[in-house]
Scaffold this motif. Structure first.
Motif, PDB file in Angstrom:
ATOM      1  N   ALA A  30       0.486  -0.939  -0.006  1.00 40.80           N
ATOM      2  CA  ALA A  30      -0.404   0.009  -0.339  1.00 40.80           C
ATOM      3  C   ALA A  30       1.005   1.048  -0.405  1.00 40.80           C
ATOM      4  CB  ALA A  30      -0.770  -0.329   1.237  1.00 40.80           C
ATOM      5  N   ILE A  31       1.819   1.110   0.665  1.00 44.34           N
ATOM      6  CA  ILE A  31       2.734   2.228   0.894  1.00 44.34           C
ATOM      7  C   ILE A  31       3.219   2.737  -0.571  1.00 44.34           C
ATOM      8  CG2 ILE A  31       5.009   3.234   1.695  1.00 44.34           C
ATOM      9  CD1 ILE A  31       4.667   2.248   4.706  1.00 44.34           C
ATOM     10  N   GLY A  32       3.979   1.215  -1.299  1.00 43.60           N
ATOM     11  CA  GLY A  32       4.309   1.374  -2.617  1.00 43.60           C
ATOM     12  C   GLY A  32       3.339   2.234  -3.672  1.00 43.60           C
ATOM     13  N   VAL A  33       1.990   1.621  -3.154  1.00 45.77           N
ATOM     14  CA  VAL A  33       1.250   1.916  -4.591  1.00 45.77           C
ATOM     15  C   VAL A  33       0.890   3.704  -4.292  1.00 45.77           C
ATOM     16  CG1 VAL A  33      -1.080   1.871  -5.272  1.00 45.77           C
ATOM     17  CG2 VAL A  33      -0.365   0.072  -5.019  1.00 45.77           C
ATOM     18  N   ILE A  34       0.988   3.790  -3.275  1.00 41.74           N
ATOM     19  CA  ILE A  34       0.660   5.477  -2.603  1.00 41.74           C
ATOM     20  C   ILE A  34       2.533   6.646  -3.000  1.00 41.74           C
ATOM     21  CG2 ILE A  34       1.142   7.533  -1.146  1.00 41.74           C
ATOM     22  CD1 ILE A  34      -0.536   5.026   0.796  1.00 41.74           C
ATOM     23  N   ALA A  35       3.285   5.660  -3.233  1.00 44.71           N
ATOM     24  CA  ALA A  35       4.441   6.421  -3.670  1.00 44.71           C
ATOM     25  C   ALA A  35       4.265   6.780  -5.282  1.00 44.71           C
ATOM     26  CB  ALA A  35       5.662   5.406  -3.030  1.00 44.71           C
ATOM     27  N   ALA A  36       3.847   5.649  -5.165  1.00 44.71           N
ATOM     28  CA  ALA A  36       3.136   5.601  -7.084  1.00 44.71           C
ATOM     29  C   ALA A  36       2.475   6.372  -7.782  1.00 44.71           C
ATOM     30  CB  ALA A  36       3.013   4.416  -7.811  1.00 44.71           C
ATOM     31  N   VAL A  37       1.791   6.895  -7.056  1.00 46.53           N
ATOM     32  CA  VAL A  37       0.735   7.834  -6.925  1.00 46.53           C
ATOM     33  C   VAL A  37       1.182   9.552  -6.649  1.00 46.53           C
ATOM     34  CG1 VAL A  37      -1.491   9.126  -6.007  1.00 46.53           C
ATOM     35  CG2 VAL A  37      -1.616   6.667  -6.344  1.00 46.53           C
ATOM     36  N   GLN A  38       2.113   9.680  -6.003  1.00 42.78           N
ATOM     37  CA  GLN A  38       2.512  10.550  -5.659  1.00 42.78           C
ATOM     38  C   GLN A  38       3.407  10.801  -6.890  1.00 42.78           C
ATOM     39  OE1 GLN A  38       4.663  10.163  -1.360  1.00 42.78           O
ATOM     40  NE2 GLN A  38       1.832  11.188  -0.248  1.00 42.78           N
ATOM     41  N   ARG A  39       4.084  10.144  -7.505  1.00 41.51           N
ATOM     42  CA  ARG A  39       5.505   9.824  -8.546  1.00 41.51           C
ATOM     43  C   ARG A  39       4.270  10.563 -10.177  1.00 41.51           C
ATOM     44  NH1 ARG A  39       9.828   6.237  -6.352  1.00 41.51           N
ATOM     45  NH2 ARG A  39      10.821   7.774  -5.158  1.00 41.51           N
ATOM     46  N   HIS A  40       3.234  10.523  -9.974  1.00 42.20           N
ATOM     47  CA  HIS A  40       2.203  10.266 -11.134  1.00 42.20           C
ATOM     48  C   HIS A  40       2.530   9.213 -12.152  1.00 42.20           C
ATOM     49  CE1 HIS A  40       1.047  14.759  -9.212  1.00 42.20           C
ATOM     50  NE2 HIS A  40       2.235  14.833  -8.954  1.00 42.20           N
ATOM     51  N   ASN A  41       2.913   8.486 -11.144  1.00 36.89           N
ATOM     52  CA  ASN A  41       3.010   7.254 -12.375  1.00 36.89           C
ATOM     53  C   ASN A  41       1.660   6.714 -12.895  1.00 36.89           C
ATOM     54  OD1 ASN A  41       5.738   7.112 -11.632  1.00 36.89           O
ATOM     55  ND2 ASN A  41       5.246   5.679 -10.321  1.00 36.89           N
ATOM     56  N   PHE A  42       0.452   7.147 -12.632  1.00 39.80           N
ATOM     57  CA  PHE A  42      -0.937   6.557 -12.459  1.00 39.80           C
ATOM     58  C   PHE A  42      -1.236   7.592 -14.242  1.00 39.80           C
ATOM     59  CE2 PHE A  42      -0.443   3.875  -8.844  1.00 39.80           C
ATOM     60  CZ  PHE A  42      -0.761   2.931  -9.705  1.00 39.80           C
ATOM     61  N   ASP A  43      -0.733   8.580 -14.051  1.00 42.01           N
ATOM     62  CA  ASP A  43      -0.900   9.544 -14.671  1.00 42.01           C
ATOM     63  C   ASP A  43      -0.627   9.295 -16.520  1.00 42.01           C
ATOM     64  OD1 ASP A  43      -1.589  11.237 -12.902  1.00 42.01           O
ATOM     65  OD2 ASP A  43      -0.560  12.614 -12.809  1.00 42.01           O
ATOM     66  N   ASN A  44      -1.177   9.914 -16.896  1.00 43.41           N
ATOM     67  CA  ASN A  44      -1.342   9.125 -18.345  1.00 43.41           C
ATOM     68  C   ASN A  44      -1.568   8.024 -18.462  1.00 43.41           C
ATOM     69  OD1 ASN A  44      -2.108  12.480 -19.434  1.00 43.41           O
ATOM     70  ND2 ASN A  44       0.045  12.368 -19.121  1.00 43.41           N
ATOM     71  N   ALA A  45      -2.070   7.195 -18.389  1.00 44.52           N
ATOM     72  CA  ALA A  45      -2.423   5.658 -18.226  1.00 44.52           C
ATOM     73  C   ALA A  45      -0.956   4.916 -19.337  1.00 44.52           C
ATOM     74  CB  ALA A  45      -3.806   5.122 -18.690  1.00 44.52           C
ATOM     75  N   PRO A  46      -0.073   4.864 -18.422  1.00 41.63           N
ATOM     76  CA  PRO A  46       0.892   3.953 -18.677  1.00 41.63           C
ATOM     77  C   PRO A  46       0.525   3.098 -20.449  1.00 41.63           C
ATOM     78  CG  PRO A  46       0.308   2.679 -17.005  1.00 41.63           C
ATOM     79  CD  PRO A  46      -0.494   3.810 -17.266  1.00 41.63           C
ATOM     80  N   ILE A  47       0.584   2.640 -21.267  1.00 41.80           N
ATOM     81  CA  ILE A  47       0.555   1.989 -22.429  1.00 41.80           C
ATOM     82  C   ILE A  47       1.603   0.965 -22.805  1.00 41.80           C
ATOM     83  CG2 ILE A  47      -1.584   3.565 -22.979  1.00 41.80           C
ATOM     84  CD1 ILE A  47       0.970   4.905 -25.783  1.00 41.80           C
ATOM     85  N   ASN A  48       2.457   1.082 -22.388  1.00 37.36           N
ATOM     86  CA  ASN A  48       3.703   0.073 -22.491  1.00 37.36           C
ATOM     87  C   ASN A  48       3.953  -0.446 -21.173  1.00 37.36           C
ATOM     88  OD1 ASN A  48       4.897   1.452 -21.580  1.00 37.36           O
ATOM     89  ND2 ASN A  48       6.160   3.728 -23.735  1.00 37.36           N
ATOM     90  N   CYS A  49       4.839  -1.736 -21.487  1.00 35.96           N
ATOM     91  CA  CYS A  49       5.550  -3.017 -20.051  1.00 35.96           C
ATOM     92  C   CYS A  49       6.347  -1.724 -20.075  1.00 35.96           C
ATOM     93  CB  CYS A  49       6.644  -3.153 -21.298  1.00 35.96           C
ATOM     94  SG  CYS A  49       7.292  -4.630 -20.460  1.00 35.96           S
ATOM     95  N   ALA A  50       6.975  -0.828 -20.418  1.00 37.96           N
ATOM     96  CA  ALA A  50       8.417   0.192 -19.171  1.00 37.96           C
ATOM     97  C   ALA A  50       7.288   0.777 -18.005  1.00 37.96           C
ATOM     98  CB  ALA A  50       8.942   0.606 -20.584  1.00 37.96           C
ATOM     99  N   GLY A  51       5.986   1.366 -18.871  1.00 39.27           N
ATOM    100  CA  GLY A  51       4.793   1.992 -17.428  1.00 39.27           C
ATOM    101  C   GLY A  51       4.464   1.114 -17.124  1.00 39.27           C
ATOM    102  N   PHE A  52       3.875   0.209 -17.075  1.00 34.11           N
ATOM    103  CA  PHE A  52       3.719  -0.669 -16.376  1.00 34.11           C
ATOM    104  C   PHE A  52       5.106  -1.339 -15.541  1.00 34.11           C
ATOM    105  CE2 PHE A  52      -0.052  -1.343 -19.253  1.00 34.11           C
ATOM    106  CZ  PHE A  52      -0.930  -0.819 -18.904  1.00 34.11           C
ATOM    107  N   GLY A  53       5.916  -1.496 -16.309  1.00 31.14           N
ATOM    108  CA  GLY A  53       6.761  -2.460 -15.359  1.00 31.14           C
ATOM    109  C   GLY A  53       7.378  -0.877 -14.543  1.00 31.14           C
ATOM    110  N   THR A  54       7.551   0.341 -14.295  1.00 31.41           N
ATOM    111  CA  THR A  54       8.016   1.152 -12.660  1.00 31.41           C
ATOM    112  C   THR A  54       6.602   1.693 -12.128  1.00 31.41           C
ATOM    113  OG1 THR A  54       8.556   2.847 -15.125  1.00 31.41           O
ATOM    114  CG2 THR A  54       7.965   3.360 -13.337  1.00 31.41           C
TER     115      THR A  54
END
Length: 83
Positions: A30-54
């Motif tokens: 949960a802390i990791g997902v919160i960090a991903a949200v704070q880093r805007h990893n979910f903005d502009n939905a990832p459309i490739n393997c690298a986005g999902f991997g990050t």
């Protein structure tokens, strides 16, 4: 034995240590997902393997994200289907 009779489950109940370990794992992720949200990893939905991997490695890094770890996946070499 009829269809309505149940066989008692003979497995032992999970120990307090097992429950605590499971709870810690959930909190870690949960802390990791919160960090991903704070880093805007979910903005502009990832459309490739690298986005999902990050997103995945950020979530797996959990609290380490707040200690300076900034995992990123730049490329993914996925196997190509045969012809």
């Amino acid at each position: 034995m009829t269809m309505r009779e149940r066989v008692p489950d003979r497995r032992p109940a999970p120990s307090a240590g097992t429950r605590l370990l499971g709870l810690l794992l959930l909190v870690w992720l949960a802390i990791g997902v919160i960090a991903a949200v704070q880093r805007h990893n979910f903005d502009n939905a990832p459309i490739n393997c690298a986005g999902f991997g990050t997103i995945a490695v950020t979530a797996l890094a959990g609290p380490l994200n707040y200690l300076g770890v900034n995992p990123k996946v730049n490329e993914c070499d996925l196997p190509q289907p045969s012809r």
